[in-house]
Design a protein around this motif. Sequence first.
Motif, mmCIF file in Angstrom:
data_model
loop_
_atom_site.group_PDB
_atom_site.id
_atom_site.type_symbol
_atom_site.label_atom_id
_atom_site.label_comp_id
_atom_site.label_asym_id
_atom_site.label_seq_id
_atom_site.Cartn_x
_atom_site.Cartn_y
_atom_site.Cartn_z
ATOM 1 N N HIS A 69 24.274 21.015 2.622
ATOM 2 C CA HIS A 69 25.245 20.291 1.877
ATOM 3 C C HIS A 69 24.613 18.822 1.580
ATOM 4 O O HIS A 69 23.777 18.334 2.277
ATOM 5 C CB HIS A 69 26.446 20.092 2.441
ATOM 6 C CG HIS A 69 26.622 19.614 3.964
ATOM 7 N ND1 HIS A 69 26.179 20.090 4.734
ATOM 8 C CD2 HIS A 69 26.719 18.113 4.188
ATOM 9 C CE1 HIS A 69 25.933 19.188 6.029
ATOM 10 N NE2 HIS A 69 26.459 17.981 5.373
ATOM 11 N N THR A 71 26.332 15.296 1.802
ATOM 12 C CA THR A 71 27.665 14.384 2.313
ATOM 13 C C THR A 71 27.782 13.472 1.041
ATOM 14 O O THR A 71 26.823 12.625 0.881
ATOM 15 C CB THR A 71 27.191 13.933 3.650
ATOM 16 O OG1 THR A 71 27.097 14.886 4.667
ATOM 17 C CG2 THR A 71 28.490 13.280 3.880
ATOM 18 N N PHE A 74 31.327 10.679 4.726
ATOM 19 C CA PHE A 74 31.606 10.916 6.161
ATOM 20 C C PHE A 74 32.769 10.066 6.547
ATOM 21 O O PHE A 74 32.958 8.927 6.511
ATOM 22 C CB PHE A 74 30.518 10.595 6.997
ATOM 23 C CG PHE A 74 30.723 10.837 8.532
ATOM 24 C CD1 PHE A 74 30.778 12.295 8.876
ATOM 25 C CD2 PHE A 74 30.869 9.710 9.640
ATOM 26 C CE1 PHE A 74 30.613 12.388 10.264
ATOM 27 C CE2 PHE A 74 31.267 10.336 10.823
ATOM 28 C CZ PHE A 74 30.942 11.628 11.197
ATOM 29 N N GLU A 135 26.106 -0.146 4.223
ATOM 30 C CA GLU A 135 26.339 0.105 5.410
ATOM 31 C C GLU A 135 25.304 0.413 6.456
ATOM 32 O O GLU A 135 25.225 -0.075 7.600
ATOM 33 C CB GLU A 135 27.446 1.380 5.465
ATOM 34 C CG GLU A 135 28.052 1.741 6.798
ATOM 35 C CD GLU A 135 28.539 3.179 6.502
ATOM 36 O OE1 GLU A 135 29.624 3.410 6.093
ATOM 37 O OE2 GLU A 135 27.945 4.180 7.045
ATOM 38 N N ARG A 147 20.883 6.891 -0.991
ATOM 39 C CA ARG A 147 20.884 7.636 0.294
ATOM 40 C C ARG A 147 21.157 9.288 0.335
ATOM 41 O O ARG A 147 21.258 9.978 1.211
ATOM 42 C CB ARG A 147 21.975 7.077 1.127
ATOM 43 C CG ARG A 147 22.123 7.405 2.570
ATOM 44 C CD ARG A 147 23.377 6.816 3.040
ATOM 45 N NE ARG A 147 23.577 7.133 4.669
ATOM 46 C CZ ARG A 147 24.184 6.560 5.409
ATOM 47 N NH1 ARG A 147 25.086 5.459 5.099
ATOM 48 N NH2 ARG A 147 24.466 6.890 6.724
ATOM 49 N N THR A 151 20.276 17.742 4.336
ATOM 50 C CA THR A 151 19.486 17.646 5.603
ATOM 51 C C THR A 151 19.188 19.031 5.630
ATOM 52 O O THR A 151 19.771 19.908 5.546
ATOM 53 C CB THR A 151 20.190 17.275 6.675
ATOM 54 O OG1 THR A 151 20.875 15.842 6.735
ATOM 55 C CG2 THR A 151 19.889 17.497 8.209
ATOM 56 N N PRO A 160 22.309 14.741 12.462
ATOM 57 C CA PRO A 160 21.915 14.702 11.161
ATOM 58 C C PRO A 160 22.078 13.454 10.304
ATOM 59 O O PRO A 160 21.582 13.143 9.232
ATOM 60 C CB PRO A 160 22.786 15.757 10.219
ATOM 61 C CG PRO A 160 23.860 16.312 11.500
ATOM 62 C CD PRO A 160 23.059 15.892 12.817
ATOM 63 N N VAL A 161 23.006 12.483 10.963
ATOM 64 C CA VAL A 161 23.130 11.152 10.075
ATOM 65 C C VAL A 161 21.649 10.533 9.957
ATOM 66 O O VAL A 161 21.450 9.725 8.911
ATOM 67 C CB VAL A 161 24.088 10.239 10.788
ATOM 68 C CG1 VAL A 161 23.470 10.110 12.352
ATOM 69 C CG2 VAL A 161 24.489 8.954 10.115
ATOM 70 N N THR A 163 18.891 11.723 8.689
ATOM 71 C CA THR A 163 18.264 12.179 7.537
ATOM 72 C C THR A 163 18.335 10.786 6.374
ATOM 73 O O THR A 163 17.146 10.462 6.000
ATOM 74 C CB THR A 163 18.585 13.347 7.036
ATOM 75 O OG1 THR A 163 18.879 14.294 8.277
ATOM 76 C CG2 THR A 163 17.583 14.000 6.094
HETATM 77 P P1 2AM Z 1 23.809 14.505 7.007
HETATM 78 O O1 2AM Z 1 24.580 14.124 5.532
HETATM 79 O O2 2AM Z 1 22.669 13.885 6.928
HETATM 80 O O3 2AM Z 1 23.593 15.957 6.854
HETATM 81 C C1 2AM Z 1 28.510 16.077 9.735
HETATM 82 O O4 2AM Z 1 27.936 15.454 10.944
HETATM 83 C C2 2AM Z 1 27.981 15.954 8.413
HETATM 84 O O5 2AM Z 1 28.136 14.397 7.991
HETATM 85 C C3 2AM Z 1 26.279 15.658 8.639
HETATM 86 O O6 2AM Z 1 26.035 16.399 7.412
HETATM 87 C C4 2AM Z 1 26.067 14.326 8.596
HETATM 88 O O7 2AM Z 1 24.528 14.118 8.135
HETATM 89 C C5 2AM Z 1 27.248 13.686 7.934
HETATM 90 N N1 2AM Z 1 27.238 12.237 8.696
HETATM 91 C C6 2AM Z 1 27.561 12.227 10.296
HETATM 92 N N2 2AM Z 1 27.627 10.945 10.428
HETATM 93 C C7 2AM Z 1 27.523 10.297 9.521
HETATM 94 C C8 2AM Z 1 27.413 8.704 9.099
HETATM 95 N N3 2AM Z 1 27.791 7.893 10.022
HETATM 96 N N4 2AM Z 1 27.408 8.334 7.723
HETATM 97 C C9 2AM Z 1 27.183 9.240 6.794
HETATM 98 N N5 2AM Z 1 27.076 10.496 7.002
HETATM 99 C C10 2AM Z 1 27.007 11.030 8.123
#
Ligand code: 2AM
Length: 218
Positions: A69, A71, A74, A135, A147, A151, A160-161, A163
């Motif tokens: 996916h 994101t 978050f 941020e 951004r 991932t 994953p954050v 990536t």
């Molecule tokens: P991703 O988007 O790089 O894959 C659940 O953890 C999802 O939310 C993951 O897909 C993750 O990274 C994203 N995620 C986790 N923490 C985050 C943050 N602080 N900011 C943005 N995306 C985040």
Amino acid sequence: GPLEETAIPLFFGWFLCPSFQEKLKSMAKDFLKTLAGLEAFKKHLSDFTGEAEKEVDLEKFFQDKGMLHCTTKFCDYGKAEGSKEYAEQQSVKDRYGNMSELTLSALFLTPRTLGARVSLSEEQLQLWPTGAEKEAVPDANLPIGSRAHVTLGCAEGVEPVQTGLDLLELVQLQQQGQEGEQVEDLELGSLTYYGKGMWVLSLKEPTVAPACFSSYYG
Ligand code: 2AM
């Protein structure tokens, strides 16, 4: 009471269609296989292993993080700043459950993460949260939406954050005019090395990924 309130999810995003997820995973797998065989990559292998001469199996190095996916926001079930406002935004409500076509413009990897860069359309940018780039990198003026990514895998112990943060580091280098080291023209596109184990494959023909805008509760 709590039952009348809308629950805020862990995150909102575009979820790639299952059949396309398979396609992208195999594309990434082929890319890693090709990369591992290149002399240029072998030369910089210690970026990944910490020591020269050591072998690395890239496909095992990057662990699958599940459903593919991109994101948008978050939310952390409402604990993340601005998540309630995002969930209540009209564009979010209007597009919820709608299909969209994501444009994947590059594959990238670092010693921490493997991802696909997403180039958002004007319409898709309406779902992009304000401040997502600021941020992460407060001191830079990075383009809105830069951004955006999918991932594809993370090294052991990496969340994953990371990536998106790795992608922003690359975008920053490109913005600063660092051209990197043009390594090779591969079938999928041109491969560039940016140092410190950061590789980018710019896709010759951007890949279109069908995806559904929705949310994930976990
Ligand atoms: P991703 O988007 O790089 O894959 C659940 O953890 C999802 O939310 C993951 O897909 C993750 O990274 C994203 N995620 C986790 N923490 C985050 C943050 N602080 N900011 C943005 N995306 C985040």
